[in-house]
Design an enzyme around this catalytic site. Structure first.
Site, PDB file in Angstrom:
ATOM      1  N   ARG A   1       3.209 -10.870   7.345  1.00 27.95           N
ATOM      2  CA  ARG A   1       4.604 -10.724   7.758  1.00 27.95           C
ATOM      3  C   ARG A   1       4.801  -9.952   9.064  1.00 27.95           C
ATOM      4  O   ARG A   1       5.929  -9.758   9.487  1.00 27.95           O
ATOM      5  CB  ARG A   1       5.382 -10.059   6.629  1.00 27.95           C
ATOM      6  CG  ARG A   1       5.519 -10.990   5.445  1.00 27.95           C
ATOM      7  CD  ARG A   1       6.105 -10.293   4.232  1.00 27.95           C
ATOM      8  NE  ARG A   1       7.507 -10.025   4.383  1.00 27.95           N
ATOM      9  CZ  ARG A   1       8.255  -9.489   3.419  1.00 27.95           C
ATOM     10  NH1 ARG A   1       7.712  -9.175   2.270  1.00 27.95           N
ATOM     11  NH2 ARG A   1       9.525  -9.271   3.612  1.00 27.95           N
TER      12      ARG A   1
ATOM     13  N   PRO B   1       0.818  -1.216   0.000  1.00 27.48           N
ATOM     14  CA  PRO B   1       0.000   0.000   0.000  1.00 27.48           C
ATOM     15  C   PRO B   1       0.854   1.270   0.000  1.00 27.48           C
ATOM     16  O   PRO B   1       1.654   1.484   0.901  1.00 27.48           O
ATOM     17  CB  PRO B   1      -0.791  -0.119   1.299  1.00 27.48           C
ATOM     18  CG  PRO B   1      -0.700  -1.541   1.697  1.00 27.48           C
ATOM     19  CD  PRO B   1       0.635  -2.001   1.198  1.00 27.48           C
ATOM     20  N   GLU B   2       0.670   2.062  -1.022  1.00 28.09           N
ATOM     21  CA  GLU B   2       1.306   3.372  -1.106  1.00 28.09           C
ATOM     22  C   GLU B   2       0.192   4.414  -1.030  1.00 28.09           C
ATOM     23  O   GLU B   2      -0.955   4.065  -0.777  1.00 28.09           O
ATOM     24  CB  GLU B   2       2.099   3.482  -2.413  1.00 28.09           C
ATOM     25  CG  GLU B   2       3.129   2.361  -2.555  1.00 28.09           C
ATOM     26  CD  GLU B   2       3.997   2.463  -3.796  1.00 28.09           C
ATOM     27  OE1 GLU B   2       4.190   3.581  -4.297  1.00 28.09           O
ATOM     28  OE2 GLU B   2       4.484   1.418  -4.261  1.00 28.09           O
TER      29      GLU B   2
ATOM     30  N   ARG C   1      15.882  -1.808  -3.985  1.00 28.30           N
ATOM     31  CA  ARG C   1      14.613  -2.360  -4.440  1.00 28.30           C
ATOM     32  C   ARG C   1      14.618  -2.647  -5.928  1.00 28.30           C
ATOM     33  O   ARG C   1      15.299  -1.968  -6.700  1.00 28.30           O
ATOM     34  CB  ARG C   1      13.462  -1.378  -4.170  1.00 28.30           C
ATOM     35  CG  ARG C   1      13.032  -1.363  -2.741  1.00 28.30           C
ATOM     36  CD  ARG C   1      13.169  -0.015  -2.242  1.00 28.30           C
ATOM     37  NE  ARG C   1      12.647   0.161  -0.905  1.00 28.30           N
ATOM     38  CZ  ARG C   1      12.868   1.246  -0.225  1.00 28.30           C
ATOM     39  NH1 ARG C   1      13.577   2.223  -0.764  1.00 28.30           N
ATOM     40  NH2 ARG C   1      12.411   1.372   0.975  1.00 28.30           N
TER      41      ARG C   1
ATOM     42  N   LYS D   1       1.412   7.302   4.399  1.00 30.66           N
ATOM     43  CA  LYS D   1       0.831   5.962   4.277  1.00 30.66           C
ATOM     44  C   LYS D   1       0.154   5.520   5.575  1.00 30.66           C
ATOM     45  O   LYS D   1      -0.188   4.357   5.739  1.00 30.66           O
ATOM     46  CB  LYS D   1       1.918   4.947   3.901  1.00 30.66           C
ATOM     47  CG  LYS D   1       2.597   5.233   2.566  1.00 30.66           C
ATOM     48  CD  LYS D   1       3.763   4.288   2.347  1.00 30.66           C
ATOM     49  CE  LYS D   1       4.667   4.799   1.219  1.00 30.66           C
ATOM     50  NZ  LYS D   1       5.940   4.045   1.144  1.00 30.66           N
TER      51      LYS D   1
ATOM     52  N   ARG E   1      19.382  19.698  -4.095  1.00 33.47           N
ATOM     53  CA  ARG E   1      19.679  18.460  -3.379  1.00 33.47           C
ATOM     54  C   ARG E   1      20.628  17.605  -4.217  1.00 33.47           C
ATOM     55  O   ARG E   1      20.597  17.624  -5.442  1.00 33.47           O
ATOM     56  CB  ARG E   1      18.372  17.706  -3.123  1.00 33.47           C
ATOM     57  CG  ARG E   1      18.506  16.432  -2.316  1.00 33.47           C
ATOM     58  CD  ARG E   1      17.133  15.929  -1.892  1.00 33.47           C
ATOM     59  NE  ARG E   1      16.498  16.890  -1.009  1.00 33.47           N
ATOM     60  CZ  ARG E   1      16.769  16.997   0.294  1.00 33.47           C
ATOM     61  NH1 ARG E   1      17.620  16.185   0.856  1.00 33.47           N
ATOM     62  NH2 ARG E   1      16.171  17.910   1.009  1.00 33.47           N
TER      63      ARG E   1
END
Length: 278
Positions: free
Chosen positions: A117, A9-10, A267, A65, A158
DNA sequence: CCGGGCCTGCGG
DNA sequence: CCGCAGGCCCGG
Protein backbone atom coordinates in the site's frame (compact mmCIF):
# COMPACT_ATOMS: atom_id res chain seq x y z
CA UNK A 1 12.20 -18.05 1.68
CA UNK A 2 10.91 -15.05 3.57
CA UNK A 3 12.85 -13.43 6.31
CA UNK A 4 9.95 -12.27 8.40
CA UNK A 5 6.33 -11.58 7.67
CA UNK A 6 4.00 -9.91 10.08
CA UNK A 7 0.79 -7.99 9.71
CA UNK A 8 0.08 -4.56 11.14
CA UNK A 9 3.42 -4.35 12.87
CA UNK A 10 3.10 -3.04 16.41
CA UNK A 11 5.74 -2.94 19.12
CA UNK A 12 6.15 -6.73 19.62
CA UNK A 13 6.32 -7.40 15.89
CA UNK A 14 8.82 -4.60 15.31
CA UNK A 15 10.87 -5.75 18.29
CA UNK A 16 10.98 -9.26 16.82
CA UNK A 17 12.18 -7.90 13.50
CA UNK A 18 14.80 -5.71 15.16
CA UNK A 19 16.21 -8.61 17.18
CA UNK A 20 16.57 -10.67 14.03
CA UNK A 21 18.09 -7.82 12.06
CA UNK A 22 20.53 -7.14 14.85
CA UNK A 23 22.12 -10.56 14.58
CA UNK A 24 22.09 -10.80 10.82
CA UNK A 25 22.71 -7.21 9.74
CA UNK A 26 25.32 -5.91 12.17
CA UNK A 27 28.69 -5.39 10.55
CA UNK A 28 27.39 -5.57 6.99
CA UNK A 29 28.56 -2.88 4.61
CA UNK A 30 26.18 -1.31 2.14
CA UNK A 31 27.10 -1.54 -1.53
CA UNK A 32 24.16 0.44 -2.85
CA UNK A 33 20.49 1.11 -2.41
CA UNK A 34 17.92 0.70 -5.15
CA UNK A 35 14.75 2.73 -4.90
CA UNK A 36 11.79 1.37 -6.87
CA UNK A 37 9.16 3.73 -5.54
CA UNK A 38 10.15 7.27 -4.65
CA UNK A 39 6.97 7.46 -2.58
CA UNK A 40 8.67 5.24 -0.03
CA UNK A 41 11.84 7.20 0.62
CA UNK A 42 12.60 10.47 2.38
CA UNK A 43 13.95 13.04 2.30
CA UNK A 44 15.36 12.50 -1.16
CA UNK A 45 16.31 9.75 -3.54
CA UNK A 46 19.59 11.40 -4.52
CA UNK A 47 20.77 11.65 -0.95
CA UNK A 48 20.09 7.97 -0.40
CA UNK A 49 22.01 6.77 -3.39
CA UNK A 50 24.92 9.16 -2.91
CA UNK A 51 25.44 8.64 0.79
CA UNK A 52 24.73 4.98 1.35
CA UNK A 53 27.75 3.40 -0.31
CA UNK A 54 30.38 2.10 2.02
CA UNK A 55 28.51 2.56 5.24
CA UNK A 56 28.40 -0.24 7.75
CA UNK A 57 25.47 -1.24 9.91
CA UNK A 58 26.76 -0.69 13.44
CA UNK A 59 23.53 -1.43 15.26
CA UNK A 60 19.81 -1.97 14.80
CA UNK A 61 17.43 -0.34 17.26
CA UNK A 62 13.73 0.17 17.86
CA UNK A 63 11.89 3.24 19.05
CA UNK A 64 8.11 2.83 19.16
CA UNK A 65 7.27 1.22 15.82
CA UNK A 66 10.34 2.67 14.09
CA UNK A 67 13.30 0.52 13.03
CA UNK A 68 16.60 2.37 13.17
CA UNK A 69 19.76 1.21 11.41
CA UNK A 70 22.79 2.97 12.85
CA UNK A 71 25.33 3.60 10.10
CA UNK A 72 28.83 4.76 11.01
CA UNK A 73 27.81 6.98 13.93
CA UNK A 74 26.68 9.95 11.86
CA UNK A 75 23.92 8.43 9.76
CA UNK A 76 20.59 6.72 10.40
CA UNK A 77 18.49 4.67 8.04
CA UNK A 78 15.02 4.59 9.53
CA UNK A 79 12.11 2.36 8.51
CA UNK A 80 8.44 2.53 9.46
CA UNK A 81 6.36 -0.38 8.16
CA UNK A 82 2.98 1.26 8.78
CA UNK A 83 0.34 -1.25 7.65
CA UNK A 84 1.74 -3.56 5.02
CA UNK A 85 5.46 -2.85 5.02
CA UNK A 86 7.73 -5.91 5.15
CA UNK A 87 11.45 -6.49 5.48
CA UNK A 88 12.87 -9.67 4.04
CA UNK A 89 16.00 -11.35 2.84
CA UNK A 90 14.67 -12.66 -0.43
CA UNK A 91 11.53 -12.23 -2.43
CA UNK A 92 9.13 -14.71 -3.96
CA UNK A 93 7.19 -13.94 -7.12
CA UNK A 94 4.06 -12.93 -5.27
CA UNK A 95 5.82 -10.17 -3.39
CA UNK A 96 8.29 -9.04 -6.03
CA UNK A 97 6.04 -6.40 -7.55
CA UNK A 98 5.68 -4.63 -4.19
CA UNK A 99 9.38 -4.22 -3.49
CA UNK A 100 9.99 -0.49 -3.01
CA UNK A 101 13.56 -0.37 -1.73
CA UNK A 102 16.45 -2.82 -1.93
CA UNK A 103 19.54 -2.47 0.24
CA UNK A 104 22.43 -4.39 -1.30
CA UNK A 105 25.43 -5.30 0.82
CA UNK A 106 28.98 -5.90 -0.33
CA UNK A 107 28.71 -9.56 0.69
CA UNK A 108 26.09 -9.96 -2.08
CA UNK A 109 23.15 -10.31 0.29
CA UNK A 110 20.19 -7.95 0.12
CA UNK A 111 17.48 -6.63 2.38
CA UNK A 112 14.16 -5.95 0.66
CA UNK A 113 11.56 -3.47 1.78
CA UNK A 114 8.20 -4.33 0.25
CA UNK A 115 4.91 -2.60 0.78
CA UNK A 116 1.64 -3.24 -1.05
CA UNK A 117 0.00 0.00 0.00
CA UNK A 118 3.00 2.35 -0.07
CA UNK A 119 2.18 3.68 3.40
CA UNK A 120 5.50 2.53 4.78
CA UNK A 121 8.51 4.82 4.78
CA UNK A 122 12.28 4.62 4.60
CA UNK A 123 14.24 7.68 5.71
CA UNK A 124 17.90 8.51 5.40
CA UNK A 125 19.07 11.15 7.84
CA UNK A 126 22.06 12.37 9.77
CA UNK A 127 22.27 11.44 13.43
CA UNK A 128 21.48 15.05 14.22
CA UNK A 129 18.31 15.32 12.15
CA UNK A 130 16.69 11.90 12.10
CA UNK A 131 14.51 12.26 15.18
CA UNK A 132 12.85 15.39 13.96
CA UNK A 133 12.73 14.32 10.34
CA UNK A 134 11.03 11.01 10.97
CA UNK A 135 8.71 12.04 13.78
CA UNK A 136 10.59 9.99 16.38
CA UNK A 137 11.04 13.18 18.39
CA UNK A 138 7.30 13.33 18.93
CA UNK A 139 7.05 9.86 20.47
CA UNK A 140 6.02 9.38 24.08
CA UNK A 141 7.23 6.83 26.61
CA UNK A 142 8.71 3.56 25.53
CA UNK A 143 6.08 1.39 27.28
CA UNK A 144 8.39 -1.37 28.51
CA UNK A 145 10.78 1.19 30.02
CA UNK A 146 8.03 3.23 31.61
CA UNK A 147 7.62 3.26 35.40
CA UNK A 148 4.24 2.83 37.03
CA UNK A 149 4.44 6.37 38.40
CA UNK A 150 5.01 7.78 34.94
CA UNK A 151 2.04 5.86 33.58
CA UNK A 152 -0.14 7.10 36.42
CA UNK A 153 0.92 10.69 35.81
CA UNK A 154 -0.05 10.24 32.20
CA UNK A 155 -3.45 8.59 32.71
CA UNK A 156 -4.74 9.57 36.14
CA UNK A 157 -5.79 13.09 35.31
CA UNK A 158 -6.47 12.67 31.63
CA UNK A 159 -9.90 12.89 30.04
CA UNK A 160 -11.23 11.05 27.03
CA UNK A 161 -11.70 7.57 25.64
CA UNK A 162 -9.33 4.85 26.85
CA UNK A 163 -8.52 3.22 23.52
CA UNK A 164 -7.87 6.58 21.84
CA UNK A 165 -5.23 7.36 24.44
CA UNK A 166 -3.62 3.91 24.23
CA UNK A 167 -3.19 4.45 20.49
CA UNK A 168 -1.61 7.87 20.85
CA UNK A 169 2.07 7.49 19.98
CA UNK A 170 2.92 10.82 21.59
CA UNK A 171 1.84 9.47 24.99
CA UNK A 172 3.06 5.87 24.79
CA UNK A 173 4.77 4.62 21.64
CA UNK A 174 4.25 1.25 20.04
CA UNK A 175 0.69 0.18 20.79
CA UNK A 176 -1.55 -0.37 17.75
CA UNK A 177 -5.05 -1.67 17.17
CA UNK A 178 -4.51 -5.31 18.10
CA UNK A 179 -2.61 -4.79 21.34
CA UNK A 180 -4.89 -1.91 22.38
CA UNK A 181 -7.84 -4.33 22.35
CA UNK A 182 -5.86 -7.04 24.13
CA UNK A 183 -4.70 -4.59 26.81
CA UNK A 184 -8.26 -3.38 27.45
CA UNK A 185 -9.47 -6.97 27.80
CA UNK A 186 -6.65 -7.90 30.15
CA UNK A 187 -7.45 -4.87 32.30
CA UNK A 188 -11.18 -5.64 32.28
CA UNK A 189 -11.94 -2.23 30.82
CA UNK A 190 -14.20 -1.41 27.88
CA UNK A 191 -12.22 0.32 25.11
CA UNK A 192 -14.75 3.15 25.24
CA UNK A 193 -14.22 3.70 28.96
CA UNK A 194 -13.70 7.33 29.84
CA UNK A 195 -10.40 7.93 31.60
CA UNK A 196 -11.93 10.35 34.07
CA UNK A 197 -14.10 7.48 35.38
CA UNK A 198 -11.26 5.00 35.87
CA UNK A 199 -10.11 4.58 39.47
CA UNK A 200 -6.47 4.52 40.55
CA UNK A 201 -6.55 0.79 41.21
CA UNK A 202 -7.74 0.17 37.65
CA UNK A 203 -5.05 2.46 36.25
CA UNK A 204 -2.48 0.24 37.98
CA UNK A 205 -4.10 -2.81 36.43
CA UNK A 206 -4.03 -1.08 33.05
CA UNK A 207 -0.29 -0.45 33.44
CA UNK A 208 0.29 -4.10 34.27
CA UNK A 209 -1.81 -5.13 31.28
CA UNK A 210 0.30 -2.99 28.96
CA UNK A 211 3.45 -4.67 30.30
CA UNK A 212 2.08 -8.21 30.15
CA UNK A 213 0.40 -7.97 26.73
CA UNK A 214 3.44 -6.45 25.01
CA UNK A 215 5.89 -8.85 26.69
CA UNK A 216 3.75 -11.85 25.76
CA UNK A 217 3.64 -10.60 22.18
CA UNK A 218 7.43 -10.36 22.08
CA UNK A 219 7.83 -13.76 23.72
CA UNK A 220 5.65 -15.26 21.00
CA UNK A 221 7.55 -13.35 18.30
CA UNK A 222 4.53 -11.29 17.34
CA UNK A 223 1.48 -11.93 15.20
CA UNK A 224 2.14 -13.58 11.84
CA UNK A 225 -0.08 -13.64 8.82
CA UNK A 226 -1.46 -16.86 7.40
CA UNK A 227 0.88 -16.98 4.39
CA UNK A 228 4.02 -17.01 6.49
CA UNK A 229 6.56 -19.23 4.80
CA UNK A 230 9.68 -18.18 6.65
CA UNK A 231 12.56 -20.51 7.32
CA UNK A 232 14.93 -18.05 8.91
CA UNK A 233 14.08 -16.51 12.23
CA UNK A 234 11.33 -17.35 14.65
CA UNK A 235 7.82 -17.88 13.40
CA UNK A 236 5.41 -15.44 15.00
CA UNK A 237 2.71 -17.32 16.85
CA UNK A 238 1.04 -14.73 19.00
CA UNK A 239 -2.09 -14.82 16.81
CA UNK A 240 -2.89 -18.05 18.67
CA UNK A 241 -2.91 -16.24 21.98
CA UNK A 242 -5.11 -13.23 21.20
CA UNK A 243 -8.06 -13.05 23.61
CA UNK A 244 -10.41 -10.70 21.77
CA UNK A 245 -8.92 -9.29 18.57
CA UNK A 246 -10.50 -10.93 15.51
CA UNK A 247 -12.82 -13.09 17.64
CA UNK A 248 -16.19 -11.48 16.88
CA UNK A 249 -19.09 -13.89 17.41
CA UNK A 250 -17.16 -16.54 19.31
CA UNK A 251 -16.96 -17.28 23.02
CA UNK A 252 -14.86 -15.30 25.46
CA UNK A 253 -12.16 -17.59 26.90
CA UNK A 254 -12.83 -16.19 30.35
CA UNK A 255 -16.63 -16.05 30.71
CA UNK A 256 -18.11 -17.69 27.62
CA UNK A 257 -19.97 -14.60 26.46
CA UNK A 258 -19.96 -13.80 22.76
CA UNK A 259 -17.21 -11.37 21.74
CA UNK A 260 -18.58 -8.25 20.08
CA UNK A 261 -17.17 -5.84 17.52
CA UNK A 262 -17.66 -2.11 17.38
CA UNK A 263 -15.78 0.96 16.14
CA UNK A 264 -13.58 3.02 18.46
CA UNK A 265 -11.11 5.65 17.30
CA UNK A 266 -12.19 4.78 13.77
CA UNK A 267 -10.95 1.21 14.06
CA UNK A 268 -12.50 -2.19 14.34
CA UNK A 269 -12.61 -2.93 18.05
CA UNK A 270 -13.22 -6.29 19.72
CA UNK A 271 -14.32 -6.69 23.33
CA UNK A 272 -16.17 -8.97 25.73
CA UNK A 273 -19.41 -7.29 26.79
CA UNK A 274 -19.34 -9.04 30.16
CA UNK A 275 -15.65 -8.95 31.16
CA UNK A 276 -15.06 -5.37 30.06
CA UNK A 277 -17.05 -2.66 31.79
CA UNK A 278 -17.45 0.98 30.86
C1' DC B 1 -12.27 13.86 18.87
C1' DC B 2 -13.75 12.85 14.21
C1' DG B 3 -13.20 12.11 9.41
C1' DG B 4 -10.75 12.20 5.15
C1' DG B 5 -6.59 11.09 2.65
C1' DC B 6 -2.81 8.14 1.45
C1' DC B 7 -2.81 3.16 -1.26
C1' DT B 8 -4.07 -1.61 -2.79
C1' DG B 9 -6.08 -6.28 -2.39
C1' DC B 10 -9.63 -8.80 -1.15
C1' DG B 11 -14.12 -10.38 0.72
C1' DG B 12 -19.01 -9.83 0.89
C1' DC C 1 -18.32 -3.08 -7.10
C1' DC C 2 -18.24 -1.12 -2.83
C1' DG C 3 -16.17 -0.87 1.54
C1' DC C 4 -13.06 -2.70 4.84
C1' DA C 5 -8.28 -3.38 6.57
C1' DG C 6 -6.26 0.62 10.42
C1' DG C 7 -0.77 3.56 10.84
C1' DC C 8 -0.20 8.28 10.73
C1' DC C 9 -1.04 13.08 9.44
C1' DC C 10 -3.87 16.99 8.87
C1' DG C 11 -7.82 20.10 8.92
C1' DG C 12 -12.09 21.15 11.14
Amino acid sequence: MFYQIVKMPELPEVETIVRELKTSLKGKTIKNIQVKSSLSVYPSLEAIIRNARGYTVLDVRRRGKFIILVLNEALRLVVHLRMTGRLMWSVNEGRAKYVRVVINFVDETSLFFSDVRKFGRVWFYTEKDYKKGTGISRLGYEPLKMELAQFCNLFEHRKGILKNSLLRQDLISGIGNIYADEICFKAGLHPKSRLEHIKKQQIVKLYESVQVCLREGIKNCGVSVRDFVGTKGDLGKHQNYLRVYGRKGVKCYKCGSIIEKTVVAGRGTFYCPKCQRL
